[in-house]
Design a protein around this motif. Structure first.
Motif, PDB file in Angstrom:
ATOM      1  N   SER A  20      -2.148  15.638   3.374  1.00 44.12           N
ATOM      2  CA  SER A  20      -1.073  14.813   3.908  1.00 44.12           C
ATOM      3  C   SER A  20      -0.852  15.055   5.391  1.00 44.12           C
ATOM      4  N   GLY A  46       0.159   4.260   1.350  1.00 44.06           N
ATOM      5  CA  GLY A  46       0.037   5.360   2.298  1.00 44.06           C
ATOM      6  C   GLY A  46       0.800   6.610   1.915  1.00 44.06           C
ATOM      7  N   GLN A  83       0.017  10.086   3.532  1.00 36.38           N
ATOM      8  CA  GLN A  83      -1.322  10.104   4.112  1.00 36.38           C
ATOM      9  C   GLN A  83      -1.394   9.165   5.313  1.00 36.38           C
ATOM     10  N   GLY A  84      -0.569   8.174   5.353  1.00 36.99           N
ATOM     11  CA  GLY A  84      -0.601   7.183   6.428  1.00 36.99           C
ATOM     12  C   GLY A  84       0.345   7.551   7.550  1.00 36.99           C
ATOM     13  N   GLU A  85       1.067   6.555   8.014  1.00 36.02           N
ATOM     14  CA  GLU A  85       1.984   6.703   9.133  1.00 36.02           C
ATOM     15  C   GLU A  85       3.298   7.318   8.642  1.00 36.02           C
TER      16      GLU A  85
END
Length: 186
Positions: A20, A46, A83-85
């Motif tokens: 993460s 995400g 995991q994303g923004e």
């Protein structure tokens, strides 16, 4: 002897911490399964929102090298592994918490340090990465345009002066004397 299902759960949570970019620790008192499912949908692909036992999360955090979350792990705990923004996920959690008082943000973890609930909310108040990059590009373009104008002005002034001299010469008027006393005829 550790139970295999708990060992597997600790390994899974530890891997989520490692993979993460950020995580947000929440408390979910009184929320139904349907509400938690709605939050998972709001977070999108995400992020992964997981309800977990505090003791397992503590062990997994220690295995993953994540420190500073022990104080946050009391009461019913759920963690959003992002995991994303991080900004987008923090916004989704903050918006959901406003609409559902049973969810509260306890804190989080990002860039190698623990975050307080206030810091997670500040993260949620930021504009998305795309908007910030767009503003930066606009500001850079404006400054480049100003620089281009500034650098082109002397050349255009010289061109206007040369044209004025050529026009006066064509009319037969004498050219003005140069500033240093020399004549400007060529």
């Amino acid at each position: 002897m550790a139970r295999p299902d708990k060992v597997a759960a600790v390994d899974e949570i530890a891997n989520r911490f490692r993979e993460s970019s950020a995580s947000v620790v929440t408390e979910y008192r009184g929320l139904s399964v349907a509400k938690l499912t709605q939050l998972r949908r709001d977070l999108g692909a995400g992020a992964n929102f997981r309800v977990a036992k505090n003791t397992l999360v503590k062990r997994a955090a220690a295995d993953a090298g994540v420190q500073g979350l022990d104080d946050l792990l009391a009461g019913p705990t759920a963690i959003a592994f992002i995991q994303g923004e991080p900004v987008d996920a923090a916004k989704a959690i903050k918006t959901f918490a406003k609409e559902n008082p049973g969810l509260s943000i306890k804190g989080g973890y990002m860039d190698g340090r623990a975050l307080s609930s206030a810091e997670v909310e500040q993260l949620a108040d930021l504009e998305s990465r795309e908007v910030l990059l767009g503003k930066l590009a606009g500001a850079m373009k404006a400054n480049l345009s100003k620089a281009a104008t500034l650098f082109s002005q002397p050349a255009s002034q010289v061109a206007r002066l040369a044209q004025a001299l050529a026009d006066k010469k064509a009319e037969g008027e004498p050219a003005p004397a140069a500033a240093d006393g020399d004549s400007a005829e060529s």
